[in-house]
Design a protein around this motif. Structure first.
Motif, PDB file in Angstrom:
ATOM      1  N   LEU A  74     -32.683  82.467  53.137  1.00 23.32           N
ATOM      2  CA  LEU A  74     -31.896  81.299  52.776  1.00 23.32           C
ATOM      3  C   LEU A  74     -30.547  81.363  53.468  1.00 23.32           C
ATOM      4  CD1 LEU A  74     -32.582  81.195  48.929  1.00 23.32           C
ATOM      5  CD2 LEU A  74     -33.879  80.114  50.773  1.00 23.32           C
ATOM      6  N   GLY A  75     -29.990  80.213  53.785  1.00 25.50           N
ATOM      7  CA  GLY A  75     -28.698  80.186  54.457  1.00 25.50           C
ATOM      8  C   GLY A  75     -28.044  78.823  54.335  1.00 25.50           C
ATOM      9  N   ARG A  76     -26.989  78.625  55.114  1.00 27.42           N
ATOM     10  CA  ARG A  76     -26.255  77.360  55.083  1.00 27.42           C
ATOM     11  C   ARG A  76     -25.825  76.993  56.501  1.00 27.42           C
ATOM     12  NH1 ARG A  76     -23.968  74.844  50.902  1.00 27.42           N
ATOM     13  NH2 ARG A  76     -24.090  76.710  49.578  1.00 27.42           N
ATOM     14  N   ILE A  77     -25.954  75.716  56.851  1.00 19.20           N
ATOM     15  CA  ILE A  77     -25.489  75.219  58.148  1.00 19.20           C
ATOM     16  C   ILE A  77     -23.971  75.080  58.090  1.00 19.20           C
ATOM     17  CG2 ILE A  77     -25.584  73.312  59.788  1.00 19.20           C
ATOM     18  CD1 ILE A  77     -28.426  72.777  58.863  1.00 19.20           C
ATOM     19  N   THR A  78     -23.274  75.772  58.977  1.00 19.81           N
ATOM     20  CA  THR A  78     -21.814  75.817  58.907  1.00 19.81           C
ATOM     21  C   THR A  78     -21.122  74.984  59.982  1.00 19.81           C
ATOM     22  OG1 THR A  78     -21.772  77.825  60.272  1.00 19.81           O
ATOM     23  CG2 THR A  78     -21.872  78.106  57.871  1.00 19.81           C
ATOM     24  N   ARG A  79     -21.762  74.783  61.134  1.00 19.62           N
ATOM     25  CA  ARG A  79     -21.134  73.991  62.190  1.00 19.62           C
ATOM     26  C   ARG A  79     -22.211  73.520  63.171  1.00 19.62           C
ATOM     27  NH1 ARG A  79     -19.423  79.442  63.034  1.00 19.62           N
ATOM     28  NH2 ARG A  79     -20.137  80.335  65.018  1.00 19.62           N
ATOM     29  N   ASP A  96     -27.731  84.165  54.015  1.00 16.33           N
ATOM     30  CA  ASP A  96     -27.068  84.768  52.862  1.00 16.33           C
ATOM     31  C   ASP A  96     -26.896  86.278  53.013  1.00 16.33           C
ATOM     32  OD1 ASP A  96     -26.985  82.273  51.820  1.00 16.33           O
ATOM     33  OD2 ASP A  96     -28.528  82.579  50.293  1.00 16.33           O
ATOM     34  N   ASP A  97     -27.666  86.901  53.907  1.00 15.83           N
ATOM     35  CA  ASP A  97     -27.518  88.343  54.104  1.00 15.83           C
ATOM     36  C   ASP A  97     -26.523  88.665  55.220  1.00 15.83           C
ATOM     37  OD1 ASP A  97     -28.878  87.567  56.341  1.00 15.83           O
ATOM     38  OD2 ASP A  97     -30.364  89.181  56.268  1.00 15.83           O
ATOM     39  N   ARG A 245     -33.650  76.892  54.584  1.00 16.15           N
ATOM     40  CA  ARG A 245     -34.597  77.988  54.370  1.00 16.15           C
ATOM     41  C   ARG A 245     -35.363  78.212  55.657  1.00 16.15           C
ATOM     42  NH1 ARG A 245     -39.581  78.441  49.891  1.00 16.15           N
ATOM     43  NH2 ARG A 245     -40.121  80.605  50.398  1.00 16.15           N
ATOM     44  N   ARG A 246     -35.404  79.463  56.074  1.00 17.32           N
ATOM     45  CA  ARG A 246     -36.091  79.815  57.321  1.00 17.32           C
ATOM     46  C   ARG A 246     -37.200  80.806  57.033  1.00 17.32           C
ATOM     47  NH1 ARG A 246     -36.464  78.245  62.094  1.00 17.32           N
ATOM     48  NH2 ARG A 246     -35.562  79.959  63.251  1.00 17.32           N
ATOM     49  N   PHE A 247     -38.274  80.742  57.841  1.00 16.94           N
ATOM     50  CA  PHE A 247     -39.401  81.647  57.700  1.00 16.94           C
ATOM     51  C   PHE A 247     -39.488  82.516  58.950  1.00 16.94           C
ATOM     52  CE2 PHE A 247     -40.325  77.781  55.348  1.00 16.94           C
ATOM     53  CZ  PHE A 247     -40.648  78.292  54.092  1.00 16.94           C
ATOM     54  N   PHE A 248     -39.695  83.805  58.744  1.00 16.25           N
ATOM     55  CA  PHE A 248     -39.797  84.741  59.864  1.00 16.25           C
ATOM     56  C   PHE A 248     -41.092  85.525  59.745  1.00 16.25           C
ATOM     57  CE2 PHE A 248     -35.280  84.115  59.081  1.00 16.25           C
ATOM     58  CZ  PHE A 248     -34.819  83.810  60.340  1.00 16.25           C
ATOM     59  N   ARG A 249     -41.808  85.594  60.845  1.00 14.01           N
ATOM     60  CA  ARG A 249     -43.006  86.419  60.854  1.00 14.01           C
ATOM     61  C   ARG A 249     -42.605  87.887  60.910  1.00 14.01           C
ATOM     62  NH1 ARG A 249     -47.421  83.527  61.197  1.00 14.01           N
ATOM     63  NH2 ARG A 249     -47.328  81.410  62.055  1.00 14.01           N
TER      64      ARG A 249
END
Length: 258
Positions: A74-79, A96-97, A245-249
């Motif tokens: 999970l994260g946030r678009i900042t710019r 978030d990490d 929200r991003r998904f990583f293999r």
């Protein structure tokens, strides 16, 4: 125009995500039936055990499909960077990490849609897992492999204040002959700069010394500055401050960090 394009990309990403989720659910159900049939073929296993095996298999496969076989973040678009010629818009996401990445418009729209489509209880579970997960991979020890000579590679001691001061001093000594030109005012404040260098202990103080030196060197530049792209913007787009929200293999994050 950019806003409408983002909305369209978000809608298309949501539709694709819904179709993929349906396909994954169907595949998971088929695998669950297959597991149940195999388990039922064993006469010694009770009916309850057969049903439990099917449920566990379906849940595990669905979770794996949802997380892309690896993990979710999970994260946030900042710019963002507006489109520039043939270059499309870019969106900067801070996870978030503490990790960061740049996404194109379609990826950003898909990330926002994925977050919006995630139930609140699942978001809470993801946050709990991320908080409990050690961030060792995010703090890997830096190793400079670009230099063949191991003696010349950066090590932990290279980050000490006295080592950095020495390197900054060596850099200034290298450019000092050029800075003695009549049209450069570096010589006037050089003694004061060297005294500040000797007493600089904090990274912020050393960074300012480097900026002062860079400004002096910049005065020697004859050609105009080349700006390849416009600076990042923190306003002007609806996606700014949106959660994503991003998904990583599995292994994808490590490969990107190398």
């Amino acid at each position: 125009r950019v806003s409408r394009s983002f909305d369209k990309a978000a809608a298309e990403a949501a539709a694709r995500a819904e179709a993929k989720e349906a396909a994954r659910a169907s595949e998971a159900a088929a695998k669950a039936v297959h597991v149940a049939e195999r388990a039922a073929a064993r006469p010694k296993r009770a009916a309850a055990e057969v049903a439990a095996a099917a449920v566990v298999a379906a849940a595990a496969d669905t979770a794996k499909a949802r997380d892309g076989g690896g993990g979710t973040m999970l994260g946030r678009i900042t710019r963002w960077l507006p489109p520039d010629g043939e270059d499309g818009a870019l969106f900067h996401v801070r996870h978030d990490d503490g990790d960061e990445e740049d996404l194109d418009e379609e990826e950003a729209a898909a990330a926002v849609a994925a977050y919006d489509d995630t139930p609140a209880h699942e978001l809470a579970e993801i946050c709990a897992r991320l908080e409990a997960k050690p961030q060792i991979a995010r703090e890997r020890r830096y190793e400079n492999k670009a230099v063949r000579s191991k003696a010349a590679r950066a090590v932990a001691a290279s980050l000490r204040a006295e080592t950095l001061r020495a390197e900054i001093g060596d850099l200034e000594a290298e450019v000092w002959p050029a800075l003695q030109r009549p049209d450069c005012s570096w010589e006037e404040g050089r003694r004061k700069w060297l005294r500040r260098l000797q007493s600089a202990q904090l990274p912020a103080d050393q960074a300012q010394l480097l900026l002062d030196l860079e400004e002096a060197v910049h005065t020697l530049q004859a050609a105009p500055d080349l700006v390849e792209r416009k600076p990042w913007l923190k306003t002007g787009h609806e996606a700014i401050k949106q959660r994503a929200r991003r998904f990583f293999r599995e292994g994808e994050e490590e490969e990107e960090g190398e």
